[in-house]
Design an enzyme around this catalytic site. Structure first.
Site: not given
Ligand code: DX5
Ligand code: ZN
Length: 216
Positions: A8, A33, A35, A37, A66, A68, A137, A142, A144-145, A175-176, A197-198
């Protein structure tokens, strides 16, 4: 088939975005990926079209977008034109999900539906044949981390069963909060795309973290 890994870019270093895109191009991963928003559907704003265009210009792997955002129908064609391969909308943001999924497919993209942690997988029962991918999800969207919501395992299993019983082969994306530590249990439960992501970009060794998730 082996599972896919989708880093991500929300966790990338935006002052070194090209470097991080090249990292994904050459790493042991499969999709980008992305994101998106709007500050309405989720309490955060990520990035918009010019940044996605820049990502698309350098990305050598499929773009998994993705959304949102509220009322995503307004932008389906725009995302097609930006080079999106898989486009996911939130079920909670769509009044006419069946129509939206067909509109995505009609433009030649794979149709995805994302579900918030509180949304039961059974809510997809009557649109299963319209879906190529479900993005479950495993955090509230909304940011990461955040930490992984354990209930997700039950949702993956239930959704995999629904897909099998319908004679379909829906891709299940998580995801997440995905890490090298929970990746293999997720795959075992029936997931086949892991977003991270993180746990990749913030790792001491991002390349090793990506490989660990890929080989889980
Ligand atoms: C959150 C996003 C995710 C996010 C995941 O709203 O949809 O894709 O980047 O981040 P990590 O892997 O750090 O939880
Ligand atoms: Zn995502």
């Amino acid at each position: 088939m082996a599972h896919l890994v989708a880093p991500s870019l929300l966790a990338a270093d935006f002052s070194n975005l090209q470097r991080d895109i090249e990292f994904v191009n050459s790493s042991d991963t499969d999709w980008f990926h992305i994101d998106v928003m709007d500050g309405v559907f989720v309490p955060n704003i990520s990035f918009g079209m010019p940044v996605i265009k820049a990502i698309a210009d350098h990305a050598k792997k499929p773009l998994d977008v993705h959304l949102m955002i509220v009322d995503p129908d307004r932008y389906i064609e725009t995302f097609k034109n930006l080079g999106t391969d898989i486009l996911s909308v939130h079920i909670e943001a769509c009044t006419h999900l069946h129509r939206t999924l067909n509109a995505i497919r009609d433009l030649g993209m794979k149709s995805g539906v994302a579900l918030n942690p509180h949304t039961p997988v059974e809510s997809l029962k009557d649109v299963l044949t319209e879906i190529d991918l479900v993005c479950l999800m495993s955090v509230n969207p909304g940011f990461g981390g955040q930490s992984f919501i354990e209930r997700t395992y039950e949702k993956v299993k239930a959704l995999r069963k629904m897909s099998d019983e319908a004679g379909l082969d829906i891709q299940i994306e998580i995801d997440g909060g995905v890490t090298p530590a929970n990746a293999s249990a997720l795959v075992k439960a029936g997931a086949n795309v892991l977003v991270a992501g993180s746990s990749i970009f913030k790792a001491a060794d991002p390349s090793a973290a990506a490989t660990a998730i890929k080989n889980a």
